[in-house]
Design a protein around this motif. Structure first.
Motif, PDB file in Angstrom:
ATOM      1  N   VAL A  87      60.521  -8.113   1.953  1.00  0.00           N
ATOM      2  CA  VAL A  87      59.774  -8.356   0.718  1.00  0.00           C
ATOM      3  C   VAL A  87      59.128  -9.733   0.838  1.00  0.00           C
ATOM      4  N   GLN A  88      57.796  -9.774   0.679  1.00  0.00           N
ATOM      5  CA  GLN A  88      57.081 -11.052   0.708  1.00  0.00           C
ATOM      6  C   GLN A  88      56.331 -11.223  -0.604  1.00  0.00           C
ATOM      7  N   TRP A  89      56.557 -12.357  -1.250  1.00  0.00           N
ATOM      8  CA  TRP A  89      55.923 -12.671  -2.535  1.00  0.00           C
ATOM      9  C   TRP A  89      54.983 -13.842  -2.324  1.00  0.00           C
ATOM     10  N   THR A  90      53.717 -13.658  -2.687  1.00  0.00           N
ATOM     11  CA  THR A  90      52.735 -14.738  -2.649  1.00  0.00           C
ATOM     12  C   THR A  90      52.361 -15.092  -4.079  1.00  0.00           C
ATOM     13  N   PHE A  91      52.507 -16.360  -4.399  1.00  0.00           N
ATOM     14  CA  PHE A  91      52.159 -16.912  -5.705  1.00  0.00           C
ATOM     15  C   PHE A  91      50.923 -17.760  -5.452  1.00  0.00           C
ATOM     16  N   ALA A  92      49.745 -17.257  -5.832  1.00  0.00           N
ATOM     17  CA  ALA A  92      48.468 -17.900  -5.532  1.00  0.00           C
ATOM     18  C   ALA A  92      47.863 -18.416  -6.831  1.00  0.00           C
ATOM     19  N   ALA A  93      47.576 -19.721  -6.884  1.00  0.00           N
ATOM     20  CA  ALA A  93      47.153 -20.307  -8.155  1.00  0.00           C
ATOM     21  C   ALA A  93      46.076 -21.369  -7.976  1.00  0.00           C
ATOM     22  N   ASP A  94      45.383 -21.616  -9.067  1.00  0.00           N
ATOM     23  CA  ASP A  94      44.454 -22.724  -9.175  1.00  0.00           C
ATOM     24  C   ASP A  94      44.600 -23.282 -10.583  1.00  0.00           C
ATOM     25  N   ALA A 118      44.157 -27.343 -12.982  1.00  0.00           N
ATOM     26  CA  ALA A 118      43.867 -28.774 -13.011  1.00  0.00           C
ATOM     27  C   ALA A 118      44.749 -29.479 -11.978  1.00  0.00           C
ATOM     28  N   ALA A 119      44.314 -30.635 -11.512  1.00  0.00           N
ATOM     29  CA  ALA A 119      45.048 -31.377 -10.475  1.00  0.00           C
ATOM     30  C   ALA A 119      46.524 -31.580 -10.828  1.00  0.00           C
ATOM     31  N   PRO A 120      46.876 -31.975 -12.057  1.00  0.00           N
ATOM     32  CA  PRO A 120      48.301 -32.125 -12.370  1.00  0.00           C
ATOM     33  C   PRO A 120      49.072 -30.799 -12.254  1.00  0.00           C
ATOM     34  N   PHE A 121      48.455 -29.692 -12.652  1.00  0.00           N
ATOM     35  CA  PHE A 121      49.103 -28.383 -12.530  1.00  0.00           C
ATOM     36  C   PHE A 121      49.356 -28.057 -11.062  1.00  0.00           C
ATOM     37  N   ARG A 122      48.357 -28.270 -10.206  1.00  0.00           N
ATOM     38  CA  ARG A 122      48.517 -27.987  -8.779  1.00  0.00           C
ATOM     39  C   ARG A 122      49.623 -28.852  -8.179  1.00  0.00           C
ATOM     40  N   ALA A 123      49.676 -30.106  -8.571  1.00  0.00           N
ATOM     41  CA  ALA A 123      50.708 -31.012  -8.045  1.00  0.00           C
ATOM     42  C   ALA A 123      52.099 -30.560  -8.488  1.00  0.00           C
ATOM     43  N   VAL A 124      52.248 -30.211  -9.745  1.00  0.00           N
ATOM     44  CA  VAL A 124      53.549 -29.755 -10.255  1.00  0.00           C
ATOM     45  C   VAL A 124      53.956 -28.460  -9.558  1.00  0.00           C
ATOM     46  N   LEU A 125      53.001 -27.569  -9.351  1.00  0.00           N
ATOM     47  CA  LEU A 125      53.306 -26.301  -8.685  1.00  0.00           C
ATOM     48  C   LEU A 125      53.799 -26.532  -7.257  1.00  0.00           C
ATOM     49  N   ARG A 126      53.177 -27.449  -6.547  1.00  0.00           N
ATOM     50  CA  ARG A 126      53.633 -27.749  -5.182  1.00  0.00           C
ATOM     51  C   ARG A 126      55.051 -28.335  -5.199  1.00  0.00           C
ATOM     52  N   LEU A 127      55.324 -29.178  -6.177  1.00  0.00           N
ATOM     53  CA  LEU A 127      56.669 -29.751  -6.298  1.00  0.00           C
ATOM     54  C   LEU A 127      57.700 -28.688  -6.702  1.00  0.00           C
TER      55      LEU A 127
END
Length: 158
Positions: A117-124, A126-135
């Motif tokens: 099972v492979q799950w890809t969570f693909a998102a875009d 605002a910059a703060p949202f992207r940073a929080v998502l990476r963390l």
């Protein structure tokens, strides 16, 4: 406040600015895993602990999801290929900062008779949202591993 997201297609899972990909092998067959993902939408809270409620919408063309903590999503199903692929995009959410989100579940037979099972969570967003998502990658990984492990146990007991 409800935010309408960009209506991305399935290709966004491979091109999104933030892509978090997790995989795990479980004992259940691809057929049973696909059924749990795509056809037993209301059963998601039984195995994915972050999900408080899930229900089909739009005659099965979409879903309404509520996470623990209050985040809500309305989604459109992008692909439902039995035993192989289940993917959806988020159309609206109350989560701030998000601009687009596609989730893809790929299933492949495993050598031992189970399923990879492979799950890809693909998102875009605002910059703060992207940073929080990476963390948040480690936490999302734990959530995924716990969910598919619980799903495997649930399917074995059924």
């Amino acid at each position: 406040m409800v935010h309408r997201l960009r209506p991305e297609g399935l290709d966004f899972a491979g091109t999104a600015p933030v892509r978090l990909v997790f995989a795990r092998q479980i004992a259940a067959s691809p057929e049973r895993v696909f059924h749990a993902l795509a056809e037993d939408v209301a059963g998601w809270p039984e195995w994915f602990t972050a999900v408080a409620s899930a229900r089909p919408a739009g005659d099965g063309a979409g879903r309404e999801i509520r996470l623990k903590g209050g985040t809500r999503f309305t989604e459109t199903i992008l692909a439902a290929k039995p035993d192989e692929l289940y993917a959806y995009r988020v159309d609206t959410t109350n989560a701030p900062g998000m601009r687009a989100l596609v989730e893809e579940w790929r299933l492949a037979p495993a050598g031992s008779g189970g399923t990879r099972v492979q799950w890809t969570f693909a998102a875009d967003g605002a910059a703060p949202f992207r940073a929080v998502l990476r963390l948040a990658r480690p936490g999302l990984g734990r959530s995924f591993r716990g969910a598919v492990t619980a799903l495997d146990r649930r399917l074995a007991a059924a």
